[in-house]
Design a protein around this motif. Structure first.
Motif, short mmCIF file in Angstrom:
data_model
loop_
_atom_site.label_atom_id
_atom_site.label_comp_id
_atom_site.label_asym_id
_atom_site.label_seq_id
_atom_site.Cartn_x
_atom_site.Cartn_y
_atom_site.Cartn_z
N GLY A 1 0.89 -1.34 -0.16
CA GLY A 1 0.24 -0.04 0.05
C GLY A 1 0.83 1.19 0.10
N VAL A 2 2.11 1.18 0.12
CA VAL A 2 3.11 2.42 0.13
C VAL A 2 4.10 2.39 -0.97
CG1 VAL A 2 4.75 3.60 1.50
CG2 VAL A 2 2.92 2.49 2.52
N THR A 3 5.00 1.10 -1.18
CA THR A 3 5.91 1.08 -2.09
C THR A 3 5.40 1.26 -3.51
OG1 THR A 3 6.85 -0.29 -0.72
CG2 THR A 3 8.00 -0.33 -3.07
N THR A 4 6.01 2.02 -4.47
CA THR A 4 5.51 2.22 -5.83
C THR A 4 6.71 1.99 -6.74
OG1 THR A 4 6.12 4.62 -5.76
CG2 THR A 4 3.75 3.79 -5.31
N ILE A 5 8.06 2.03 -6.22
CA ILE A 5 9.09 1.60 -6.99
C ILE A 5 9.41 0.05 -7.07
CG2 ILE A 5 11.50 2.09 -7.48
CD1 ILE A 5 11.00 4.82 -6.45
N PHE A 6 9.64 -0.77 -8.03
CA PHE A 6 10.01 -2.16 -8.03
C PHE A 6 11.03 -2.35 -9.13
CE2 PHE A 6 5.61 -1.70 -6.67
CZ PHE A 6 5.67 -2.81 -5.34
N ALA A 7 12.01 -3.19 -8.82
CA ALA A 7 13.16 -3.37 -9.58
C ALA A 7 12.67 -4.48 -10.66
CB ALA A 7 14.17 -3.85 -8.72
N TYR A 8 13.39 -4.36 -11.84
CA TYR A 8 13.46 -5.45 -12.72
C TYR A 8 14.85 -5.94 -13.09
CZ TYR A 8 14.03 -1.85 -16.59
OH TYR A 8 14.36 -0.93 -17.26
N GLY A 9 15.27 -7.15 -13.22
CA GLY A 9 16.59 -7.53 -13.30
C GLY A 9 16.98 -7.85 -14.59
N PHE A 10 16.72 -7.39 -15.82
CA PHE A 10 16.99 -7.64 -16.97
C PHE A 10 17.30 -6.30 -17.98
CE2 PHE A 10 12.66 -8.24 -16.07
CZ PHE A 10 11.95 -7.61 -17.17
N ARG A 11 17.85 -6.48 -18.85
CA ARG A 11 18.07 -5.71 -19.89
C ARG A 11 16.96 -5.26 -20.99
NH1 ARG A 11 21.69 -5.66 -24.81
NH2 ARG A 11 21.45 -3.50 -25.80
N GLY B 1 16.44 -2.19 -14.13
CA GLY B 1 16.10 -0.89 -13.84
C GLY B 1 15.09 -0.89 -12.94
N SER B 2 13.96 -0.25 -13.02
CA SER B 2 13.03 -0.01 -12.21
C SER B 2 11.73 0.67 -12.96
CB SER B 2 13.16 0.70 -10.90
OG SER B 2 13.44 2.16 -11.20
N ILE B 3 10.36 0.09 -12.40
CA ILE B 3 9.38 0.82 -12.51
C ILE B 3 8.63 1.25 -11.63
CG2 ILE B 3 8.76 -0.97 -14.30
CD1 ILE B 3 6.52 -1.59 -11.98
N THR B 4 8.08 2.33 -11.83
CA THR B 4 7.47 3.29 -10.92
C THR B 4 5.76 3.42 -11.00
OG1 THR B 4 9.41 4.90 -10.43
CG2 THR B 4 7.34 5.58 -9.48
N LEU B 5 5.01 2.85 -10.12
CA LEU B 5 3.74 2.74 -10.11
C LEU B 5 2.95 4.15 -9.82
CD1 LEU B 5 2.76 -0.81 -8.72
CD2 LEU B 5 2.99 -0.17 -10.86
N ILE B 6 1.99 4.40 -10.43
CA ILE B 6 1.36 5.78 -10.12
C ILE B 6 0.53 5.45 -8.76
CG2 ILE B 6 -0.52 7.29 -10.59
CD1 ILE B 6 2.01 7.03 -12.51
N VAL B 7 -0.05 4.18 -8.74
CA VAL B 7 -0.66 4.02 -7.41
C VAL B 7 0.01 2.55 -6.64
CG1 VAL B 7 -2.91 2.96 -6.49
CG2 VAL B 7 -2.93 4.66 -8.22
N ALA B 8 0.17 2.54 -5.39
CA ALA B 8 1.06 1.44 -4.90
C ALA B 8 0.07 0.28 -4.84
CB ALA B 8 1.55 1.80 -3.52
N PRO B 9 0.43 -1.07 -5.11
CA PRO B 9 -0.38 -2.09 -4.68
C PRO B 9 -0.81 -2.39 -3.43
CG PRO B 9 1.95 -3.08 -5.27
CD PRO B 9 1.96 -1.21 -5.47
N THR B 10 -2.00 -2.96 -3.01
CA THR B 10 -2.01 -3.19 -1.71
C THR B 10 -1.40 -4.58 -1.11
OG1 THR B 10 -3.97 -4.40 -2.26
CG2 THR B 10 -4.35 -2.00 -2.03
N ALA B 11 -1.53 -4.91 0.11
CA ALA B 11 -1.19 -6.02 0.45
C ALA B 11 -1.83 -7.46 0.05
CB ALA B 11 -1.26 -6.08 2.12
N ASP B 12 -2.97 -6.99 -0.69
CA ASP B 12 -3.76 -8.04 -1.29
C ASP B 12 -3.19 -8.62 -2.70
OD1 ASP B 12 -5.21 -8.68 1.02
OD2 ASP B 12 -6.61 -7.33 0.51
#
Length: 195
Positions: A17-27, A64-75
């Motif tokens: 519900g808070v984190t919006t930045i997630f890493a991807y590990g490929f080019r 790199g990373s992606i940044t979400l506009i809305v953080a995903p919930t715990a569900d």
């Protein structure tokens, strides 16, 4: 540059519900070469670039990373996949200049597509190499038939406790049925005598 590792997906990440930045590990070679999937209660939603998320670090070997506009919930979970296009747009002309970087970029994209397909194959149902491939039609028919009966199978599973209780009391049920038969026969006899 080369495609030095076989990583083709990142996640699933569980939201908070808070984190919006997630890493991807490929080019990747372009922002559009990423597919972001949000899942909740077994329902998957493919998110839309520039509407639901943005992409950073295009071209970096380590990802790199992606940044979400809305953080995903715990569900919710988030999975990031490479999604390279299945096109070949490099046009080499006879007696034209030969640029090694152009050839390498095309080969890199081909390797990325191969990895993308391998990731999908790794998630698929497979038969053993020694299995008779002609048996696949029968197997697929069985799978489709079972899929059509999924609701009935779920209903039976939901009632398993009741079915087990009935099964354990089957002797008592048979005895009651026999008693009822005798009772009805006795009633019929009384009715006949009184007539």
């Amino acid at each position: 540059m080369t495609v030095a590792n076989e990583v083709n997906r990142s996640g699933p990440y569980t939201g908070n519900g808070v984190t919006t930045i997630f890493a991807y590990g490929f080019r990747i070679l372009a922002e559009a070469h990423i597919q972001v999937i949000r899942a909740e209660d077994d329902v998957e939603t493919v998110l839309v670039l520039d509407t639901d998320y943005t992409v950073a670090d295009v071209g970096d070997a380590g990802g790199g990373s992606i940044t979400l506009i809305v953080a995903p919930t715990a569900d919710q979970t988030l999975t990031i996949l490479r999604n390279a296009p299945f096109t070949q747009e490099t046009d080499l002309e006879n007696q034209g200049p030969f640029f090694a970087e152009t050839i390498e970029a095309s080969l890199d994209l081909a390797a990325m597509r191969d990895q993308q397909l391998q990731e999908q194959i790794d998630r698929s149902v497979k038969i053993p190499p020694s299995a008779d491939a002609d048996a696949m039609d029968s197997l697929l028919e069985d799978i489709v038939r079972l899929g059509g009966m999924a609701d009935a199978i779920d209903a039976v599973a939901d009632n398993a406790a009741n079915i087990n209780a009935v099964a354990s009391n089957i002797g008592d049920i048979s005895a009651v049925a026999a008693d009822l038969t005798e009772l009805f026969e006795a009633r019929d006899t009384i009715v006949e005598i009184s007539d």
